[in-house]
Design a protein around this motif. Sequence first.
Motif, PDB file in Angstrom:
ATOM      1  N   SER C  51      39.014  15.734  42.945  1.00  0.00           N
ATOM      2  CA  SER C  51      40.487  15.625  43.579  1.00  0.00           C
ATOM      3  C   SER C  51      40.947  16.975  44.180  1.00  0.00           C
ATOM      4  N   MET C  52      39.993  18.054  43.621  1.00  0.00           N
ATOM      5  CA  MET C  52      40.861  19.755  43.906  1.00  0.00           C
ATOM      6  C   MET C  52      39.880  20.187  44.943  1.00  0.00           C
ATOM      7  N   ILE C  53      38.845  19.503  45.406  1.00  0.00           N
ATOM      8  CA  ILE C  53      37.892  20.113  46.394  1.00  0.00           C
ATOM      9  C   ILE C  53      38.738  20.088  47.720  1.00  0.00           C
ATOM     10  N   ASP C  54      38.587  21.481  48.375  1.00  0.00           N
ATOM     11  CA  ASP C  54      38.854  21.418  49.657  1.00  0.00           C
ATOM     12  C   ASP C  54      37.629  21.525  50.443  1.00  0.00           C
ATOM     13  N   LEU C  55      37.428  20.116  51.119  1.00  0.00           N
ATOM     14  CA  LEU C  55      36.076  19.853  51.525  1.00  0.00           C
ATOM     15  C   LEU C  55      35.880  20.631  53.000  1.00  0.00           C
ATOM     16  N   THR C  56      35.069  21.437  52.934  1.00  0.00           N
ATOM     17  CA  THR C  56      34.761  22.568  53.960  1.00  0.00           C
ATOM     18  C   THR C  56      33.602  22.339  55.058  1.00  0.00           C
ATOM     19  N   THR C  57      34.311  22.558  56.113  1.00  0.00           N
ATOM     20  CA  THR C  57      33.021  22.969  57.197  1.00  0.00           C
ATOM     21  C   THR C  57      33.578  24.267  57.835  1.00  0.00           C
ATOM     22  N   LEU C  58      32.868  25.275  57.920  1.00  0.00           N
ATOM     23  CA  LEU C  58      33.335  26.495  58.793  1.00  0.00           C
ATOM     24  C   LEU C  58      32.007  27.013  59.474  1.00  0.00           C
ATOM     25  N   GLU C  59      31.662  26.159  60.458  1.00  0.00           N
ATOM     26  CA  GLU C  59      30.420  26.456  61.526  1.00  0.00           C
ATOM     27  C   GLU C  59      30.703  26.666  62.656  1.00  0.00           C
ATOM     28  N   GLY C  60      29.913  27.587  63.490  1.00  0.00           N
ATOM     29  CA  GLY C  60      29.895  27.588  64.918  1.00  0.00           C
ATOM     30  C   GLY C  60      29.635  26.186  65.245  1.00  0.00           C
ATOM     31  N   ALA C  61      28.825  25.373  64.627  1.00  0.00           N
ATOM     32  CA  ALA C  61      28.450  24.406  65.299  1.00  0.00           C
ATOM     33  C   ALA C  61      29.305  23.135  64.995  1.00  0.00           C
ATOM     34  N   ASP C  62      30.479  23.259  64.471  1.00  0.00           N
ATOM     35  CA  ASP C  62      31.313  22.326  64.085  1.00  0.00           C
ATOM     36  C   ASP C  62      31.758  21.414  65.293  1.00  0.00           C
ATOM     37  N   THR C  63      31.621  20.049  65.290  1.00  0.00           N
ATOM     38  CA  THR C  63      32.305  19.330  66.356  1.00  0.00           C
ATOM     39  C   THR C  63      33.198  18.132  65.943  1.00  0.00           C
ATOM     40  N   PRO C  64      34.089  17.847  66.795  1.00  0.00           N
ATOM     41  CA  PRO C  64      34.852  16.586  66.475  1.00  0.00           C
ATOM     42  C   PRO C  64      34.263  15.664  65.548  1.00  0.00           C
ATOM     43  N   GLY C  65      32.966  15.169  66.047  1.00  0.00           N
ATOM     44  CA  GLY C  65      32.248  14.143  65.168  1.00  0.00           C
ATOM     45  C   GLY C  65      32.067  14.779  63.802  1.00  0.00           C
TER      46      GLY C  65
END
Lengths: 291, 472, 304
Positions: C51-65
Amino acid sequence: MSDRLRVKKTYKLYVGGKFPRSESGRSYPVASPDGTELANAALASRKDARDAVAAARNAQRPWAGQTAYLRGQILYRAAEMLEGRAGQFAEELADATGADPHEALGTVEQAIDRLVHYAGWTDKYTSVLGGANPVAGPYFNHTTPEPLGVVAVVAPQDDPLLGLIDAIAPAIATGNTVVVLASESKPLPALSLGEVLATSDLPGGVVNLLSGKTAEVAPHLASHADVNGLDLRGVADADLAASLEAAAAETLKVVRRPGKDGNALDLLRQWTEYKTVWHPAGMAAGAGGAY
Amino acid sequence: MFEYAPAPESVRPQIKEHYGLFIGGEFVDAEHVFKSINPSTEEVLFTVAEASEADVARAVAAARKAQETVWGPMSGTERGKYLFRIARLLQEKAREFAVAESMDNGKPIKETRDFDVPTAAQHFFYHAGWADKLAYAGLGADPKPLGVVGQVIPWNFPLLMLAWKIAPALACGNTVVLKPAETTPLTALMFAELCQEADLPPGVVNILTGAGTTGSALVDSAVDKVAFTGSTAVGRAIAKAVAGSKKKVTLELGGKAANIVFDDAPIDQAVEGIVNGIFFNQGHVCCAGSRLLVQESVAEEVLARLKERVSLLRVGDPLDKNTDVGAINSAEQLERITALTEAGRGEGAEVWQPACDLPENGFWFRPTVFTGVQQSMRIAQEEIFGPVLSVLTFRTPDEAIAKANNTPYGLSAGVWTEKGSKILWAAERLRAGVVWANTFNQFDAASPFGGLKESGYGREGGRQGLEAYLDV
Amino acid sequence: MGSILSGAEAASLVRALPGVDAVGLEARAAGLSTRSVKTTSKAWAIDLAISMIDLTTLEGADTPGKVRSLAAKALRPDGDAPSTAAVCVYPSMVAVAKEALAGSGVLVASVATGFPAGQVPLDVRLADTESAVRAGADEIDMVINRGAFLAGDLERVFHEIKAVKAAAGDARLKVILETGELATYDDVRRASWLAMYAGADFIKTSTGKVGVNATLPVTLLMMQAVRDYRALTGVQVGVKPAGGIRNTKDAIKYLVTVNETLGDDWLRNEWFRFGASSLLNDLLMQRQKLKTGHYSGPDYVTVD
């Protein structure tokens, strides 16, 4: 010339840099082995011993706080002073022990050389005895010998100058101060040594010299709670030595028993105690910590 | 609320129902036996033989024979290999020893597992390496062993004190007769079994269990050297007993260490150091930082944080891996701690204890902090040897040193400040054999340990510790 | 809350902080790491950590999907496991995340201010922040100007944080100290206080983009800072270790450290977060293990 009345010396105690008579007002006759009366020496009491311990205690921290280089120069200065009065000491030694004058002069010269030897130790023994310890953790760890504090010495009975120097020099070279009970029957060279020390820039109280009866004074030194070390090499009577050691046990003094000689380093070590200092060694964050 | 569920240690050592005396490589029985209990439950763990004067004489004779015929003549290299082997066996059996120690002593498994047993093994490993290098120890070209050493150790670190005593003695070519404390003989007896497993020649190590009378018989026996760790009162008696003899003696006795916190200290780490200084091993530590000297200007802040931190200490089942403070070693010691604590209250010091539940059986004492303590109070002067901290304040550095040194003891001291020159200034003035600066209660086989004044004489560990076991 | 201090005052207070003894700090962290958390308390801690996680994606390849997939995972990680606290994305992905999480209570956090280096002009960093907030970000994770900090220009760092705080408006501000670049514990403590004086709602260790990310000693030190700051000012500030926390064992060490340094008041996702991506699956596998009694495997949790 021959009619001139000789000015005889009064042999007094050497306590706190001064030359008092015994507070008891007593003295005792000192004679050479052939019975020739030499002089009267002050007969120290337990109160003189107490005063001497107080003087030694007062002098100890400042003495230990001097630089090792300065302590060495002062010991060397004492050797210079003794050299200048070698003739007088040879005469006193010959009178005291019955040795022939030439032999006595040789002993005085040995005593001078011994002082010079210890003068050179003051700034070396800590690095020889101590050192850095490679502990299994992020700590700087260093051991160094420190003076015990006040050492009471029963000086050798039959070697009243060289034996005395051997007792005093290693103790004061390492920053201790001493209360010395001189040879009971041959105290005069020791009392004259006080005059040498008093003119050697040695601060008052670093060496305190008492003459008197070993059996009377030594027990008060052995049991004195403000004495840290006890040198019994000059106690000839085994029973007395045992009882002095037992008295010293009351405050857990470091005792050197009779009959054991040692080399210079052994004697320097005798009157020091090791202090070990720890400190964390580490600064940077982000090494990942210990987990 | 984040409550930790019980986390019991699962390993159990094999504890025999009864142990004899270990003499000449074998376990032999004696006329009298006594019980050893688990101080956290008061259950009897096993019975053990009580060595008589005759047993002492037999053990010393066995040690003498081994010293003269086997161990003394053996090359340093070979002696060292035996000690390395012992170190390795201790490491292999570390968890069993840790659990046994915790059960017999009452100290937390966390400490026996992470400190007592690994440090004991380190002492054997360290001294093993000295056995063939004694000529380089700065104690003469050919230093000789003393012969047979009688060793008496306390109950606070049973296995570790055994290692501190036996490892250097053996490395230097001596043989030993060791008496563990009456209340904590287990790991010494397991060590005897380990010596058998290591094929150590019979008689090199002899273990005699018993109480004070066994100890004084050992001191009075035909040993060449007595090494003792324990109370100043017993140390004094030993020093008297050997007076006039040829026996060498080293004594590691009591303490009343000052832990000095200056106003420029790293406060959070200082609080950890204060806690570690007095609550480590239930305060059953001769070098415990039992007197906190805190600079008046930060006293309030330090005390507030200290109490917060002490409230987090988990007191209870020693075999729970999360226990910080275990059981008091004996009913007798609990009584002494209680009496001195009462004296502290009586003399007007203010007592503080965290709220924590204590188990019903066994011997327990809450971590205790006394504030408003004056130098003249008994709790500032006498060694309590329990989890009781006396807090005093000071105004200037000189006053701190004067108060710290104002004790007949001189074992250890602590100093906390971020200023390097102040550390060196204080360390030079503190009359103590060990000074911890910005840390506390650190120990290492390579680091000499021991006290000044009524804390005894002689060092254990490091190059300087070898002096105690060599004829120099 | 705006700071009542001037930059010069804050800088001088921060410079006067007492030092940190590195070895002692690390020893305390190591000590806390030996806590053994079992059975029921472990189950409780695992759910708390999730419940404390900031689930993270921080990549150049990030897409809406990719972001929608992550948001779905954050909402329903596995069975009856709790949702994570937030998803953390670049500003360009805030709108996507916001839509995917609409009405769920899972927050959207966005790194801004020229993440991760922050080496762009202040007006660009402020615009970055404003755009993230406009797109619906509930929380802003800003980076401090490490260059200015290390150059000794603490006042500038202070003013920049204040400016970003203003730009963030109602969004909670997490201030990333990038402790791996500050290098010393003394500087971590100074930066923590400077950020709090400037109005940080959270202080956060790392971007996850440099060699050294969150460590337990650094996080412990930051916890001590927020504890002391509340004692001094009454203001509670959160802590977020980020980067490098990959498994349950590590996460529990952090929670034990929160428990024994800060206590209950911080043992909620309002005040403590994990910035992590792979941690969640390990927590889920451990959770399954506790339920079924046997070890789980990576094919039994989803790849997102």
